[in-house]
Design a protein around this motif. Structure first.
Motif, PDB file in Angstrom:
ATOM      1  N   ASP A   1       0.852  -1.190   0.000  1.00 39.27           N
ATOM      2  CA  ASP A   1       0.000   0.000   0.000  1.00 39.27           C
ATOM      3  C   ASP A   1       0.890   1.243   0.000  1.00 39.27           C
ATOM      4  OD1 ASP A   1      -1.606   2.273   1.343  1.00 39.27           O
ATOM      5  OD2 ASP A   1      -3.161   0.753   1.061  1.00 39.27           O
ATOM      6  N   GLU A   2       0.493   2.270  -0.731  1.00 41.12           N
ATOM      7  CA  GLU A   2       1.337   3.454  -0.861  1.00 41.12           C
ATOM      8  C   GLU A   2       1.524   4.204   0.455  1.00 41.12           C
ATOM      9  OE1 GLU A   2      -0.254   6.508  -3.342  1.00 41.12           O
ATOM     10  OE2 GLU A   2      -2.316   6.271  -2.602  1.00 41.12           O
ATOM     11  N   TYR A   3       0.662   3.978   1.436  1.00 44.30           N
ATOM     12  CA  TYR A   3       0.776   4.661   2.724  1.00 44.30           C
ATOM     13  C   TYR A   3       1.340   3.759   3.819  1.00 44.30           C
ATOM     14  CZ  TYR A   3      -1.930   8.601   0.891  1.00 44.30           C
ATOM     15  OH  TYR A   3      -2.354   9.692   0.168  1.00 44.30           O
TER      16      TYR A   3
ATOM     17  N   HIS B   1       3.896   2.050   6.469  1.00 44.43           N
ATOM     18  CA  HIS B   1       4.831   2.686   7.391  1.00 44.43           C
ATOM     19  C   HIS B   1       6.277   2.591   6.901  1.00 44.43           C
ATOM     20  CE1 HIS B   1       7.011   3.228  11.293  1.00 44.43           C
ATOM     21  NE2 HIS B   1       6.036   4.095  11.486  1.00 44.43           N
TER      22      HIS B   1
ATOM     23  N   HIS C   1      -3.828   3.853  -2.075  1.00 49.07           N
ATOM     24  CA  HIS C   1      -4.189   3.546  -0.696  1.00 49.07           C
ATOM     25  C   HIS C   1      -5.586   2.953  -0.569  1.00 49.07           C
ATOM     26  CE1 HIS C   1      -4.788   3.756   3.565  1.00 49.07           C
ATOM     27  NE2 HIS C   1      -5.719   4.693   3.463  1.00 49.07           N
TER      28      HIS C   1
ATOM     29  N   TYR D   1      -4.316   2.575   9.460  1.00 50.34           N
ATOM     30  CA  TYR D   1      -3.308   3.541   8.998  1.00 50.34           C
ATOM     31  C   TYR D   1      -3.376   4.770   9.897  1.00 50.34           C
ATOM     32  CZ  TYR D   1      -2.916   0.578   4.892  1.00 50.34           C
ATOM     33  OH  TYR D   1      -2.707  -0.488   4.064  1.00 50.34           O
TER      34      TYR D   1
ATOM     35  N   GLU E   1      -3.993   8.306   8.363  1.00 49.60           N
ATOM     36  CA  GLU E   1      -5.249   8.518   7.653  1.00 49.60           C
ATOM     37  C   GLU E   1      -6.469   8.120   8.477  1.00 49.60           C
ATOM     38  OE1 GLU E   1      -5.105   9.907   4.564  1.00 49.60           O
ATOM     39  OE2 GLU E   1      -2.949   9.995   4.949  1.00 49.60           O
TER      40      GLU E   1
ATOM     41  N   THR F   1       2.941  13.966   5.532  1.00 51.63           N
ATOM     42  CA  THR F   1       1.703  14.069   4.762  1.00 51.63           C
ATOM     43  C   THR F   1       2.008  14.812   3.460  1.00 51.63           C
ATOM     44  OG1 THR F   1       1.030  16.235   5.636  1.00 51.63           O
ATOM     45  CG2 THR F   1       0.425  14.278   6.929  1.00 51.63           C
TER      46      THR F   1
END
Length: 654
Positions: free
Chosen positions: A295-297, A299, A318, A354, A357, A591
């Motif tokens: 996933d692009e988000y 950790h 995401h 997440y 988000e 962010t």
């Protein structure tokens, strides 16, 4: 207190003062307006620096009654006897998962945000240009001299020097004491625009909405703290107990067995650091010729571990399941680069919750894709374990999915359990392999006994403990049997059931067992209070008109601020209120540049009145900073507070 006698004397005096108020409270009183602690007074259980501070801040206004027993001071854990302020965190079966839709602000907000950054960047470059010529001594570390290259890169350090420094008073604030419901700030000031910070010598107690203390186990009092204290007495700093080879104690084996039982897996491996759990275990799972779909988000620890592994990596949008399936079809059909041979292994890595988000992984759809495309699934539950699900077992518990249908579950003890370190759980063959190939087991230090005890005690208080008919070695057994409490029973179907309780044989024989720990009532109370607080703040902010991200059941609530100047002012206004509130503001690079936000971190330690206070502060500051740009129906603040229970129990919008 220095002695037990002085402590009892302080309790007696506070009790006498409290009785004069009369009445019986149903919850912890709100923080007093006189919340500043000055001078060199110690942050003890009963800080007798003044009657107002002791009565309103550090001790309940009236003493506990037989029906209402407080086991902790309410600065660490707010007490609430109202059963209406409870909720069960669980996904409704048969309904599709969806987060709150992300809303765009008005165009003038986006435009002014870009202009703000442009102005700050231009002024920063102008100051650098003039400063290097007028005051070169201040730029020695950025310029080549005496044949040496510059120590720091001018370009790379620009954001830190010219943007972040302007709001550095919002970050890295020194604190002391337990980061529970409240926290004590060490006051400071800067005479040179945040380049240096000077302590004033005073302290301020503030409402803490900034710590990952999801279940409120950050306490200096209570059953878990008593168990940790006993472990320090028995094990000391680094010795004692039954020591096995490689620095392993009997506690390590007990903790791993209990973690596996709690998660619902065959076996578990624990590590002394959460970041290292990902960065050292992922290279043992995949190598060159393998593919990681991420996933692009995800950790930074996941990204770092994938880089170390040498595996190929592809990212998808995401939590976008359509993007994920499209990517899976492409990578499976194309195979490895150049050779187009099939991948040795495909590993999908996602997070359960997440934290930036506030979104949950769409696990039901991921499991369907797993059956269809035959990839391995790795879920990072650092923020979701202990915080989600009717039994606190994470996203699998929340969605009612058998955890053993997931290949690898990773999590940390630093959030919900008030400890440190992390774990990897899976089938026994996999975990045994990771013990040999994972670098954390070979090169890292073992977890300390007090930390292990905190993990065992906190997990046991959520699960409950099964007491056998005869266990003469437990000094607390008569008291436990006299409590006549029922053990917690899983409501899951047999094919995805979690073990309901922890057998007492799985715990250290010397560990004190409080009745609330044995019956699991304390853990269940914390889970349900966290779920209520979470939904109340999430929905309350949206009813006030703010733009928030994430899911209603996420204990992390991101509120969008957009402008860099608003981020600094919001933090300062919250911290300088009559009752200070400590929050976390987040900006680039954590962010996207124009999506600065504040993250509220809810806890079971917060009372409904604490959330009311946060909503009131946001309502006032939001009007002042022009932050209310969310779509949908709006309610006035007082209506939100009065209809809190109704608001929490409303079904999700279709």
């Amino acid at each position: 207190m220095s002695t037990a006698a002085s402590y009892l004397s302080a309790v007696s005096e506070a009790d006498a003062r409290a009785r004069a108020h009369g009445g019986t409270p149903n919850s912890t009183p709100a923080l007093s307006l006189s919340s500043s602690l000055t001078g060199s007074s110690e942050d003890t259980v009963l800080d007798d620096t003044g009657a107002d501070v002791v009565d309103a801040l550090l001790y309940p206004r009236v003493p506990p009654t037989s029906e209402q027993v407080f086991t902790t001071v309410h600065t660490e854990f707010g007490h609430c006897a109202n059963e209406k302020y409870r909720f069960t965190s669980q996904h409704r079966a048969g309904t599709p998962y969806k987060s709150n839709p992300e809303q765009d602000p008005p165009y003038y907000i986006v435009l002014t945000t870009y202009l703000s950054y442009l102005m700050v960047i231009c002024l920063g470059h102008l100051r650098d240009f003039i400063g290097k010529r007028m005051r070169p001594s201040r730029y020695k570390h950025l310029m080549a001299q005496n044949g040496y290259a510059a120590l720091n890169s001018d370009f790379d350090s620009f954001y830190t020097r010219r943007l972040k420094t302007r709001i550095d008073d919002c970050f890295s604030h020194p604190v002391t004491g337990v980061p529970g419901r409240t926290i004590v700030l060490l006051d400071r000031y800067s005479p040179d625009y945040n380049v240096t910070m000077i302590p004033t010598g005073t302290r301020t107690r503030a409402l803490n909405i900034s710590s990952y203390n999801y279940l409120g186990f950050a306490q200096g009092k209570g059953a878990c703290a008593d168990a940790v204290e006993e472990s320090v007495i028995r094990y000391g700093v680094c010795a004692g107990g039954t020591r096995l080879e490689g620095g392993t104690l009997d506690l390590h084996l007990q903790a791993e067995a209990l973690v596996a039982r709690f998660i619902g897996m065959e076996d578990a491996l624990i590590s002394s650091m959460g970041f290292a759990t990902n960065s050292t275990i992922i290279p043992a799972l995949v190598t060159k010729g393998c593919l990681v779909v991420s996933d692009e988000y995800n950790h930074a620890s996941i990204r770092y571990g994938v880089r170390l592994s040498g595996a190929s990596v592809r990212m998808f949008k995401h939590n976008d399941m359509q993007s994920l399936e499209t990517l899976l079809r492409e990578v499976i059909s194309q195979g490895q680069p150049k050779t187009h041979r099939p991948w040795k292994k495909i590993l999908l890595i996602v997070e359960g919750l997440y934290s930036m988000e506030g979104t949950l992984v769409n696990l039901p759809v991921v499991m369907e894709l797993k059956k269809k495309y035959k990839f391995y699934l790795f879920i990072d539950e650092a923020h979701s374990i202990g915080a989600l699900g009717p039994h606190g077992r994470g996203v699998a518990d929340y969605f009612g999915i058998n955890p053993r249908s997931i290949d690898i579950l990773m999590g940390t003890f630093t959030k919900s359990f008030g400890a440190a370190g992390g774990y990897i759980a899976g089938n026994k063959a996999l975990v045994d392999r990771l013990r040999l190939r994972g670098h954390s087991g070979t090169y890292a230090e073992a977890m300390a006994p007090p930390v292990l005890t905190q993990v065992i005690a906190s997990m046991s208080s959520i699960m409950g403990v099964t007491i056998p008919v005869e266990k003469s070695s437990s000094p607390a057994l008569p008291l436990l049997r006299a409590s006549s409490v029922d053990t917690h029973v899983s409501e899951f179907e047999p094919e995805c059931a979690y073990p309901g309780t922890a057998p007492v044989s799985a715990l250290p024989v010397w560990m004190p067992l409080a009745p609330t720990l044995v019956d699991g009532s304390d853990g269940q109370m914390r889970l349900r209070r966290l779920a209520f607080n979470t939904r109340y703040l999430n929905r309350g902010l949206r009813k006030l008109g703010f733009i928030t991200y994430g899911h209603d059941d996420s204990p992390v609530v991101p509120l969008l601020l957009f402008g860099p100047g608003k981020m600094a002012v919001f933090s300062r206004m919250m911290r300088t209120r009559a009752t200070p509130i400590v929050i976390v503001v987040v900006a680039y690079p954590a962010t996207p540049l124009v999506l600065s936000r504040v993250r509220f971190c809810l806890s079971a330690a917060h009372t409904k009145e604490d959330v009311d206070m946060v909503l009131t502060a946001c309502d006032e500051i939001g009007d002042f900073l022009d932050l209310k740009h969310g779509a949908g129906e709006r309610w006035p603040l007082q209506e939100i507070i009065d209809r809190a229970v109704e608001l929490v129990n409303m079904p999700e919008a279709p």
